[in-house]
Design an enzyme around this catalytic site. Sequence first.
Site, mmCIF file in Angstrom:
data_model
loop_
_atom_site.group_PDB
_atom_site.id
_atom_site.type_symbol
_atom_site.label_atom_id
_atom_site.label_comp_id
_atom_site.label_asym_id
_atom_site.label_seq_id
_atom_site.Cartn_x
_atom_site.Cartn_y
_atom_site.Cartn_z
ATOM 1 N N ASP A 8 0.886 -1.182 0.049
ATOM 2 C CA ASP A 8 0.067 0.069 0.207
ATOM 3 C C ASP A 8 0.844 1.343 -0.146
ATOM 4 O OD1 ASP A 8 -2.431 1.421 0.006
ATOM 5 O OD2 ASP A 8 -3.216 0.657 1.728
ATOM 6 N N GLU A 10 0.093 4.704 1.771
ATOM 7 C CA GLU A 10 -0.153 5.515 2.915
ATOM 8 C C GLU A 10 1.068 5.116 3.952
ATOM 9 O OE1 GLU A 10 -4.051 5.560 0.896
ATOM 10 O OE2 GLU A 10 -2.704 4.036 1.667
ATOM 11 N N HIS A 61 -2.649 -0.266 -3.654
ATOM 12 C CA HIS A 61 -3.056 1.068 -3.372
ATOM 13 C C HIS A 61 -3.994 1.798 -4.654
ATOM 14 C CE1 HIS A 61 -3.166 5.283 -2.269
ATOM 15 N NE2 HIS A 61 -2.793 5.364 -3.216
ATOM 16 N N HIS A 105 -1.661 1.123 6.510
ATOM 17 C CA HIS A 105 -1.997 2.291 7.623
ATOM 18 C C HIS A 105 -2.995 1.678 8.538
ATOM 19 C CE1 HIS A 105 -5.657 2.229 5.267
ATOM 20 N NE2 HIS A 105 -5.038 2.124 4.152
ATOM 21 N N HIS A 117 -7.734 5.239 7.110
ATOM 22 C CA HIS A 117 -9.180 4.919 6.642
ATOM 23 C C HIS A 117 -9.278 3.572 6.431
ATOM 24 C CE1 HIS A 117 -6.436 4.627 3.141
ATOM 25 N NE2 HIS A 117 -7.362 4.045 2.589
#
Length: 297
Positions: A8, A10, A61, A105, A117
């Site tokens: 990902d 973030e 992502h 994240h 999120h």
Amino acid sequence: MKALISVDMEGISGIVHSTETNPERYDYQRGRELMTAEANAVIAGVLDAEPTADVLVADAHGTFRNLLPEQLDRRARLVRGKPRALNMLAGLDEETEAALFVGYHVRAGEGPGVLAHTMNGEILDVRVTGRAQGEGARGTGHAPGEDVRITGRSLGEIGLNAAMAGHLGVPVVLLSGDDAACAEMADLVPGTVTVAVKETLGMAAAVTLHPEEARDRLRRAAADAVTRRMEIPPLALTGPLGVEVDLASPHTIDLATLIPGVSRAAGARTVAFTAPDYATAYRLILLLAQLATIRPA
């Protein structure tokens, strides 16, 4: 051995703002380069420990088209693009011996956490009730309306994906991201190797390692994690599973109830269904996330 690296954006070192993660924003190209470099560090670490390993890298992502193929370590194969089976875990199967989560994240509603999120801004909360197996199944509190809960425990993308890997008998041996994400993983499966590449100060602020220092730590940690893969338990959940999902948009709720077996539940924004196993629950949650992107005509 076969290893899957799910990457990902973030949770990558140096990244703190959506301008670095959004393809339509000015700093996105820089974010792609940082993301690719950290993926390469983890690939190198896996191959340091297991030189003949079959390494798949899943771009996980947004569009799933972020990693720069020409800059990725040529010893690995890249899974990119969507839609695809298993979403962020595409390429995972029962023959996989280790999953490694890079740049992850913290869940929505938990914080502070950099760019926190769960899936997208339209999925507000998912609650899954069932039985958990293995060391990693431990219940804790949650923040209502902002996250995903399985067996009474709040989960975000980390937990949802770890449980999907666990359904196939695959342990998550490594996770990197900010310190909050690492704490979330450690609470789920205490044996997982974690690498905090930044210390969160808020939703869009952090104290971050130099990218080269982060990559050095990731390479060493990936080698260690793969070496210890037999010591780390998969996060396994068994059915039947009762699932409740809180959705931000009334339009999405209307669409969701068109799916056989999905009905409105208590609460103005909640839908519910029962899944025979975790893989079915996971697929339906992903489908609801996709429905949430559809706007009224």
